[in-house]
Design an enzyme around this catalytic site. Sequence first.
Site, mmCIF file in Angstrom:
data_model
loop_
_atom_site.group_PDB
_atom_site.id
_atom_site.type_symbol
_atom_site.label_atom_id
_atom_site.label_comp_id
_atom_site.label_asym_id
_atom_site.label_seq_id
_atom_site.Cartn_x
_atom_site.Cartn_y
_atom_site.Cartn_z
ATOM 1 N N PRO A 7 0.824 -1.226 0.000
ATOM 2 C CG PRO A 7 0.139 -0.883 2.212
ATOM 3 C CD PRO A 7 0.894 -1.842 1.333
ATOM 4 C CD GLN A 68 -1.863 0.675 5.307
ATOM 5 O OE1 GLN A 68 -1.440 1.738 4.877
ATOM 6 N NE2 GLN A 68 -1.135 -0.448 5.297
ATOM 7 C CB CYS A 98 3.557 5.475 7.201
ATOM 8 S SG CYS A 98 3.889 7.005 6.295
ATOM 9 C CE LYS A 137 4.195 -3.017 3.995
ATOM 10 N NZ LYS A 137 5.200 -2.048 4.389
ATOM 11 C CG ASN A 200 7.221 -4.411 1.988
ATOM 12 O OD1 ASN A 200 7.229 -3.343 2.594
ATOM 13 N ND2 ASN A 200 7.092 -4.463 0.680
ATOM 14 N N GLY A 201 10.121 -5.332 1.029
ATOM 15 C CA GLY A 201 11.357 -4.565 0.920
ATOM 16 C C GLY A 201 12.352 -5.192 -0.035
ATOM 17 C CG ASP A 202 15.605 -3.854 -0.753
ATOM 18 O OD1 ASP A 202 15.029 -2.777 -0.975
ATOM 19 O OD2 ASP A 202 16.611 -3.958 -0.028
ATOM 20 N NE ARG A 225 10.846 1.356 -2.830
ATOM 21 C CZ ARG A 225 11.974 1.604 -2.157
ATOM 22 N NH1 ARG A 225 12.647 2.718 -2.408
ATOM 23 N NH2 ARG A 225 12.427 0.748 -1.273
#
Length: 321
Positions: A7, A68, A98, A137, A200-202, A225
């Site tokens: 998100p 969310q 966030c 998240k 999550n991430g990369d 992304r």
Amino acid sequence: MKIHLAPMEGVVDHTMRTMLTQVGAIDRCVTEFVRVTNLCLPPRVFYRYCPELKQGGKTPSGVPVFVQLLGGQPEPMAENAQRVAGLGALGIDINFGCPVKKVAMKGAGAGVLRDLDLMVRLTEAVVKSTNLPVTVKTRLGWDDSSIKIVEVAERLQDVGCKAISIHGRTRAQMYKGEADWKPIAEVKNNPRMHIPVFGNGDVNSPEKAALMRDSYGLDGCMIGRATIGNPWFFKQVKHFFETGEHLAPISMAERVEAARRHLQMAIDWKGEILGVFETRRHYTNYFKGIPHFKEYRLKMVTSDKLEDVYNVFDEVLQQFS
């Protein structure tokens, strides 16, 4: 292995979700965060963030969309969760990840990682307010000295969280450096954990997604992304899972058609002015990596009218096909 769309605030709007689920193979989407204050938000706010509520909480392709919520007070979070449930949502996700200053420094998003008891109270309040599945998240911690993600995940599970997605960075890291998936694997390998754990991430290649599954043993990955300008990414990942091979490169004709469709959907939803302006980062990214494309990208980001952008698309198709 399940694959979810992350998100991303200001990015994963209704148009992007529709586009990605038409082209890709996504198991779940989550909306941009809806900021909860001390008031119960009117339905129009939730419909703006999640028009899918009017279609049974799913995208036109049938992919479920969780709404969310972001906030730092249990009672308003619970009240707004009830409102979302009444509007027909299929599930609720809580944003504890966030990292931006205007959110985290006001005790919401990743800011809640500085008060784990509050994190638990917020989650429990939302869980108790509705029969909808509630997911979370979050990040590894506020900084390197305060990583307690194994404890956090246990405690959230104990109050009724149905799944947890963990970004492999602390709030202090923002989006710098490399994501560390090892603490996420520790959560998954904790014998007390029985809910799904997502990383999550990369995750920017099918190989990275496979690594998260095969080497870290996670139940799924949440991808963000890598999907901007590449709605085929989920399809590429699923194909790699099944065959160990890459899909054929996306043709220029496919890129142009997808960019045109994405832009037109945005205009149908937001009107021409906002549709063209707010979707630039998307339709220009459809051509990322194309050599000698600078001239055409410049035309795209300086054209304010739909007809002018479409003319550039036609030029691109003629020049690069």
